[in-house]
Scaffold this motif. Structure first.
Motif, mmCIF file in Angstrom:
data_model
loop_
_atom_site.group_PDB
_atom_site.id
_atom_site.type_symbol
_atom_site.label_atom_id
_atom_site.label_comp_id
_atom_site.label_asym_id
_atom_site.label_seq_id
_atom_site.Cartn_x
_atom_site.Cartn_y
_atom_site.Cartn_z
ATOM 1 N N THR A 1 0.848 -1.198 0.000
ATOM 2 C CA THR A 1 0.000 0.000 0.000
ATOM 3 C C THR A 1 0.874 1.235 0.000
ATOM 4 O O THR A 1 1.853 1.319 0.735
ATOM 5 C CB THR A 1 -0.958 0.016 1.213
ATOM 6 O OG1 THR A 1 -1.714 1.229 1.196
ATOM 7 C CG2 THR A 1 -0.213 -0.086 2.533
ATOM 8 N N PHE A 2 0.535 2.198 -0.851
ATOM 9 C CA PHE A 2 1.293 3.450 -0.899
ATOM 10 C C PHE A 2 0.423 4.559 -1.485
ATOM 11 O O PHE A 2 -0.567 4.310 -2.176
ATOM 12 C CB PHE A 2 2.585 3.284 -1.712
ATOM 13 C CG PHE A 2 2.416 2.719 -3.097
ATOM 14 C CD1 PHE A 2 2.326 3.546 -4.195
ATOM 15 C CD2 PHE A 2 2.366 1.340 -3.290
ATOM 16 C CE1 PHE A 2 2.185 3.024 -5.468
ATOM 17 C CE2 PHE A 2 2.236 0.801 -4.567
ATOM 18 C CZ PHE A 2 2.142 1.654 -5.661
ATOM 19 N N ASN A 3 0.811 5.807 -1.149
ATOM 20 C CA ASN A 3 0.080 6.996 -1.599
ATOM 21 C C ASN A 3 -1.419 6.856 -1.352
ATOM 22 O O ASN A 3 -2.241 7.116 -2.229
ATOM 23 C CB ASN A 3 0.333 7.269 -3.083
ATOM 24 C CG ASN A 3 1.759 7.707 -3.354
ATOM 25 O OD1 ASN A 3 2.552 7.886 -2.428
ATOM 26 N ND2 ASN A 3 2.099 7.876 -4.620
ATOM 27 N N SER A 4 -1.776 6.450 -0.137
ATOM 28 C CA SER A 4 -3.185 6.207 0.173
ATOM 29 C C SER A 4 -3.510 6.679 1.584
ATOM 30 O O SER A 4 -2.613 6.863 2.416
ATOM 31 C CB SER A 4 -3.515 4.716 0.046
ATOM 32 O OG SER A 4 -3.356 4.272 -1.287
ATOM 33 N N ILE A 5 -4.797 6.866 1.839
ATOM 34 C CA ILE A 5 -5.303 7.187 3.173
ATOM 35 C C ILE A 5 -6.103 5.985 3.664
ATOM 36 O O ILE A 5 -7.050 5.545 2.995
ATOM 37 C CB ILE A 5 -6.187 8.446 3.151
ATOM 38 C CG1 ILE A 5 -5.322 9.686 2.907
ATOM 39 C CG2 ILE A 5 -6.964 8.592 4.457
ATOM 40 C CD1 ILE A 5 -6.122 10.973 2.774
ATOM 41 N N LEU A 6 -5.722 5.447 4.823
ATOM 42 C CA LEU A 6 -6.433 4.334 5.434
ATOM 43 C C LEU A 6 -7.053 4.825 6.734
ATOM 44 O O LEU A 6 -6.354 5.174 7.675
ATOM 45 C CB LEU A 6 -5.474 3.173 5.713
ATOM 46 C CG LEU A 6 -4.626 2.672 4.538
ATOM 47 C CD1 LEU A 6 -3.779 1.483 4.981
ATOM 48 C CD2 LEU A 6 -5.492 2.309 3.346
#
Length: 420
Positions: free
Chosen positions: A320-325
């Motif tokens: 996962t990268f460049n993401s908002i969780l």
């Protein structure tokens, strides 16, 4: 010793009755200001956070269209101590002046003048509820009071080539703070005195002297030909009386802002602009910074545990990268790239989510692929299903395809993978 003048009493009015037709199906079951944004927020949280961060703690939210989820969010999230009489309260259309609903934004205020009578403010700040931005309204109020105008309109600079997409404020060259004309989507605008290639576009935010606002909406209510719109009818009336001023958004200094995100403002009225605003959040140096602690965006997202990234049942790792969780998200052996995941989203073993916005409780089954999609709450994507990969196939399954995006409605059923 100098005597400090009495502080102006301010009432904030948030116009939150928007239907949001261009955001269907996200607005099929909710008003536009209640549409989720950025993982844990609702659109209205940005307007309300700006108002309370500006120091204005008496706030009414005028609602109308499919307002249940909006009313619930405001009443359960936006609670203040009433020791000093502070409040944020939703006010539904009440038909106080006749058997009709609001006919426009100006009529919404006219039918709610009892709120001004009860509070007796000196100044009324009127803001929309469906834009993403930060703004210190106290600076605009100070300029309004100093100008002596009855109405001040907040405006943001836009390229002159885009003038036909906005309500444009034509300023007096001799006094750039004074509005000479208010032009609705002009095709031949005049550039600004200090920037000939730019125009000032209305942001839908206003400051009024309370008595002047009361007079304006009362007069407007009597005009049969009026559309009862703040920008289209009320502001031009003040312009004709030479009692209108403009506040240039570039002059607004928000604590904690950076050169990267200063002056950010997005009208998320279309599916593409809503999607693009999400991508602004996930860039490595975000164009809109959610992490500004000096000017927080307030909300409530429930009792969710922290996000968790774990290997899947097959032993596959997580990427996962460049993401908002958001809180409550579980990525179990899946891949998440350039996406925003709201609370309680579950991405299962071997699934791939990229360039997408997933709202609360969405489940992505094993091996499923989701690309260039906006998926509303509670949707379950079965194992192996592809969404956003083949838009013709998406249409055939009853999904909305809009501006290159595949959009699924709240709890919309998704057919399972077809046997070969």
């Amino acid at each position: 010793m100098a005597i400090t003048p009495p502080r102006k009493k301010v009432l904030a009015v948030v116009l939150a009755g928007g239907e949001g037709k261009r955001l269907m199906p996200l607005t099929a079951d909710r008003a536009k200001p209640a549409v989720p944004f950025g993982g844990i927020y609702r659109l209205i949280d940005f307007a309300l956070s700006n108002v309370v961060n500006s120091g204005y703690l008496k706030v009414v939210v005028l609602t109308q269209y499919k307002s249940h989820s909006l009313d619930r969010h405001v009443t359960t999230t936006w609670r203040m101590s009433n020791l000093l009489g502070n409040y944020v309260t939703p006010v539904p259309a009440q038909q106080r002046v006749g058997k009709r609903w609001y006919l426009g934004s100006a009529d919404a205020i006219y039918q709610s003048l009892n709120l001004l009578t009860d509070e007796q403010p000196d100044i009324v700040v009127v803001v929309g509820a469906d834009h993403v931005y930060r703004m210190d309204f106290s600076q605009m109020v100070a300029d309004h009071v100093e100008s002596g105008a009855g109405c001040t309109v907040a405006a943001i600079r836009q390229p002159i080539s885009l003038a036909d997409q906005f309500g444009v404020i034509d300023v007096d060259p001799g006094n750039p703070q004074k509005i000479r004309a208010f032009l609705e989507k002009p095709t031949d605008p005049v550039g600004l005195p200090d920037a000939p290639d730019e125009v000032l576009a209305s942001m839908g935010n206003y400051v009024f002297t309370a008595d002047a606002l009361r007079d304006a909406v009362t007069r407007d209510a009597e005009l049969e030909q009026s559309k009862h719109d703040m920008g289209g009818d009320i502001v031009p009336w003040f312009v004709d009386k030479s009692e209108s001023a403009v506040y240039d958004y570039k002059d607004n200094e928000v604590p904690g802002s950076t050169d990267r995100d200063r002056g950010y403002w997005r009208d998320v009225g279309t599916m593409r602009s809503y999607y693009d605003a999400h991508l602004d959040l996930v860039s490595p140096l975000p164009v809109f910074n959610l992490y500004n602690k000096a000017w927080p965006i307030y909300t409530s997202y429930g009792p969710h545990p922290p996000a968790k990234l774990v290997e899947g049942a097959s032993g596959a790792g997580v990427s996962t990268f460049n993401s908002i969780l958001s809180p409550g998200v579980v990525v179990s052996g899946g891949t998440v790239n350039q996406s925003v995941l709201s609370p309680a989203v579950w991405v299962k073993d071997g699934a791939e989510v990229s360039d997408s916005v997933l709202m609360d409780g969405v489940h992505i089954g094993e091996g499923a692929i989701v690309r260039n999609a906006i998926i509303d709450k509670g949707v379950v994507v079965p194992p192996g299903v592809q969404i956003g990969v083949d838009q013709e196939a998406d249409r055939a399954r009853g999904f909305v395809v809009d501006e290159g995006l595949t959009v699924l409605a709240k709890q919309q059923p998704v057919p399972g993978e077809q046997a070969g």
